[in-house]
Enzyme design. Structure first.
Site, PDB file in Angstrom:
ATOM      1  CG  ASN A 111     -20.532  23.190 -23.361  1.00  0.00           C
ATOM      2  OD1 ASN A 111     -21.609  23.661 -23.714  1.00  0.00           O
ATOM      3  ND2 ASN A 111     -19.749  22.507 -24.169  1.00  0.00           N
ATOM      4  CE1 TYR A 137      -5.704  -3.583   9.599  1.00  0.00           C
ATOM      5  CE2 TYR A 137      -4.694  -5.724   9.245  1.00  0.00           C
ATOM      6  CZ  TYR A 137      -4.946  -4.438   8.823  1.00  0.00           C
ATOM      7  OH  TYR A 137      -4.466  -4.006   7.621  1.00  0.00           O
ATOM      8  CG  ASN A 142      -3.004  -5.055  13.379  1.00  0.00           C
ATOM      9  OD1 ASN A 142      -2.501  -4.951  12.257  1.00  0.00           O
ATOM     10  ND2 ASN A 142      -3.266  -6.229  13.925  1.00  0.00           N
ATOM     11  CE  LYS A 144      -4.231   2.828   5.432  1.00  0.00           C
ATOM     12  NZ  LYS A 144      -5.077   1.583   5.511  1.00  0.00           N
ATOM     13  CE  LYS A 175     -22.921  23.278 -26.669  1.00  0.00           C
ATOM     14  NZ  LYS A 175     -24.121  22.924 -25.924  1.00  0.00           N
ATOM     15  CD  GLN A 221      -2.598  -2.617   2.497  1.00  0.00           C
ATOM     16  OE1 GLN A 221      -1.881  -2.859   3.461  1.00  0.00           O
ATOM     17  NE2 GLN A 221      -2.347  -3.089   1.287  1.00  0.00           N
ATOM     18  CB  THR A 246     -42.855  23.208  -6.089  1.00  0.00           C
ATOM     19  OG1 THR A 246     -44.063  23.603  -6.730  1.00  0.00           O
ATOM     20  CG2 THR A 246     -42.617  24.140  -4.907  1.00  0.00           C
ATOM     21  CG  HIS A 247     -43.838  19.549  -8.525  1.00  0.00           C
ATOM     22  ND1 HIS A 247     -43.891  18.253  -8.069  1.00  0.00           N
ATOM     23  CD2 HIS A 247     -44.525  20.290  -7.612  1.00  0.00           C
ATOM     24  CE1 HIS A 247     -44.602  18.202  -6.940  1.00  0.00           C
ATOM     25  NE2 HIS A 247     -44.989  19.428  -6.644  1.00  0.00           N
ATOM     26  CB  SER A 296      -0.911   0.007   1.234  1.00  0.00           C
ATOM     27  OG  SER A 296      -0.144  -0.157   2.414  1.00  0.00           O
ATOM     28  CB  SER A 303     -18.527  22.960 -28.412  1.00  0.00           C
ATOM     29  OG  SER A 303     -18.641  22.110 -29.533  1.00  0.00           O
ATOM     30  CD  GLU A 355     -22.201  20.069 -18.168  1.00  0.00           C
ATOM     31  OE1 GLU A 355     -22.794  19.230 -18.832  1.00  0.00           O
ATOM     32  OE2 GLU A 355     -21.423  20.911 -18.658  1.00  0.00           O
TER      33      GLU A 355
HETATM   34  N1  ARG Z   1      -0.952  -1.363   5.543  1.00  0.00           N
HETATM   35  C1  ARG Z   1      -1.786  -1.925   6.559  1.00  0.00           C
HETATM   36  C2  ARG Z   1      -3.178  -1.259   6.504  1.00  0.00           C
HETATM   37  O1  ARG Z   1      -3.312  -0.337   5.826  1.00  0.00           O
HETATM   38  C3  ARG Z   1      -1.199  -1.721   7.899  1.00  0.00           C
HETATM   39  C4  ARG Z   1      -1.621  -2.707   8.939  1.00  0.00           C
HETATM   40  C5  ARG Z   1      -1.118  -4.031   8.590  1.00  0.00           C
HETATM   41  N2  ARG Z   1      -1.285  -4.956   9.654  1.00  0.00           N
HETATM   42  C6  ARG Z   1      -1.126  -6.247   9.470  1.00  0.00           C
HETATM   43  N3  ARG Z   1      -1.309  -6.988  10.471  1.00  0.00           N
HETATM   44  N4  ARG Z   1      -0.840  -6.753   8.308  1.00  0.00           N
HETATM   45  O2  ARG Z   1      -4.098  -1.679   7.133  1.00  0.00           O
END
Ligand code: ARG
Length: 482
Positions: free
Chosen positions: A298, A330, A123, A338, A296, A335, A168-169, A36, A290, A303
């Site tokens: 836009n 956990y 964790n 993110k 145009k 992961q 309205t509507h 990650s 355009s 949008e």
């Molecule tokens: N990169 C992991 C995450 O985003 C970190 C925690 C990993 N923990 C583990 N026991 N593998 O969650």
């Protein structure tokens, strides 16, 4: 406790972080799949901040030496400057931001670096990092929501007496003040800001000290760490602390609602700037031409904002589904929290920033005044409000004041509107005698009641569109946002 670089057992690859237990290395595909670092490295500041608070507490509790803490501080300062300078080497092999920073720390300061992870697990580390990171983003979002509200308030202040048809509507309903219309969005974004602040309280809780899942054998002082990180409390159950991402889901829900509000506003801007309405113009820098139709312009920005709302709502679905069915504690599933979270923050921040400027304009450094916000075409708004019998309700209310029950008044006015429609005129263009044929109590003062201004002024109840009410609301918002 050495502060010199170690000659061996330095983490260079992830396999070395796990120990000798593994008999074969990960394939490149698995490494790429499980790592990650190329997205979670953006949490590096939070990671270092959390590590320093943890190390300071470990030293205060005499779990590591004061010299270890000093070495960790020194190493982290070095890492900070490397990352800021762009010379830090992020390694896919080291999976994530946490292992990358820890490995570099150990390379820089030796055993002290290896002691940092005492009483901690990735964790509780990652749960802490995400919270710290999100907390500072929420603070930025609060500022942007304020800017957007200020822009809307400014436009409202200039347009209290500008009248447009309220719908309205999407059918002409009753005339309203354009200022009032703008302040409706201020109310929405005010609630969005409140929601963000409320979410922040639950984000700002420390999981560190939960360790892997069950707590730790070291005499940690979790309250001390929370205090030094400016957190409002510590998580009360280690299994929950490391595993739940409800705070991220809640944030994304609040962000989704905010984007929904942006999307509603976008829809109106798009309609208002179409040739058939011609109510407003937005500055050219927010529009595109355009490639085939030379005439145009836009409204790409509104949008896209409307479209990006789908993206953020999608992230909410992604995150909430990610959590569903995860057993304690956990799981690596987390992961996956993110990228949707980061993208939600990026999308929301960019959108709020661009809308604040598109609506309110930007400060011209030469004059100090804001320029380049939306341009309001009051004549077109007024002309539209005069179409569609927007003041028919006012005629009914007029008759009620003359003693007619509302239902009868409503019916009478329907007949009057039918006649006016047949003649192709507005209610105010019917001669008094013709109006009196519908009800003899109608007098010459009816024309004032049927005017746009008369209609607005009559709605002088709290939250109504009468300019006096709009001015009172404006003053409240201006004081609140000052
Ligand atoms: N990169 C992991 C995450 O985003 C970190 C925690 C990993 N923990 C583990 N026991 N593998 O969650």
């Amino acid at each position: 406790m050495s502060t010199s670089a170690p000659s061996h057992n330095q983490l260079d690859t992830k396999a070395e972080a796990w120990s000798a237990l593994f008999s074969e290395p990960m394939s490149d595909l698995v490494k790429r799949y499980t790592s990650s670092v190329f997205f979670d490295k953006r949490m590096w500041q939070a990671d270092i901040q959390g590590s320093l608070a943890h190390a300071e507490m470990l030293a205060a509790q005499k779990i590591i030496g004061a010299d270890d803490f000093a070495a960790i501080q020194k190493g982290m300062a070095q890492i900070t400057s490397e990352i800021e300078a762009g010379t830090f080497e992020w390694k896919l092999d080291l999976e994530d931001v946490h292992l990358n920073i820890e490995a570099r720390l150990t390379a820089l300061v030796g055993d002290a670096g290896k002691r940092l992870h005492t009483g901690r697990s990735r964790n509780d580390q990652v749960a802490t990092d995400v919270r710290l990171w999100l907390r500072s983003e929420i603070d930025l979002i609060e500022g942007l929501l304020k800017e957007l509200q200020l822009s809307l308030v400014e436009v409202a202040a200039k347009n209290v007496d500008v009248i447009l048809p309220g719908f309205t509507h999407l059918q002409v309903a009753q005339p309203v003040s354009f200022g009032h219309h703008m302040l409706a969005y201020v109310e929405m974004f005010k609630r969005d800001a409140e929601r963000m602040l409320d979410v922040r309280k639950r984000v700002n809780v420390l999981p560190l000290g939960s360790a892997a899942l069950a707590g730790t054998t070291y005499p940690l002082d979790r309250e001390r760490v929370a205090k030094s990180l400016g957190m409002e409390g510590v998580s009360q159950n280690s299994l929950d602390g490391v595993s739940d991402r409800d705070f991220a889901i809640e944030f994304t829900a609040a962000a989704s609602l905010c984007m929904v509000h942006v999307s509603r506003l976008s829809e109106e801007l798009i309609i208002w700037m179409s040739q058939n309405f011609g109510f407003i113009k937005i500055a050219d820098r927010f529009t595109t031409g355009s490639s085939i139709m030379p005439q145009k312009k836009n409204p790409d920005v509104p949008e896209l904002a409307r479209g990006k709302t789908g993206r953020v709502v999608g992230h909410l679905m992604g995150l909430i589904t990610l959590m569903k069915g995860q057993p304690l504690a956990y799981n690596k599933d987390n992961q996956e929290d993110k990228e949707p979270l980061f993208d939600t923050v990026d999308t929301l921040k960019d959108t709020l920033r661009i809308f604040a400027e598109m609506i309110g304009g930007q400060i011209n450094p030469a004059t100090g005044a804001k320029e380049g916000g939306i341009t309001v075409n009051a004549e077109n708004m007024r002309a539209a409000a005069l179409k569609g019998y927007a003041t028919a309700t006012d005629l009914a209310d007029y008759l009620v004041k003359k003693g007619l029950p509302f239902r009868d008044a409503h019916e009478t006015v329907a007949h009057a509107v039918k006649l006016a429609t047949m003649k192709g005129v507005d209610l105010t263009e019917l001669p008094l005698a013709e109006l009196q044929a519908f009800n003899p109590n109608i007098e010459a003062d009816v024309f004032e009641a049927l005017s746009l201004e008369g209609s607005l002024n009559a709605r002088n109840t709290l939250g109504g569109t009468a300019p006096a009410q709009v001015r009172a609301q404006l003053a409240k918002h201006q004081a609140r946002l000052a």
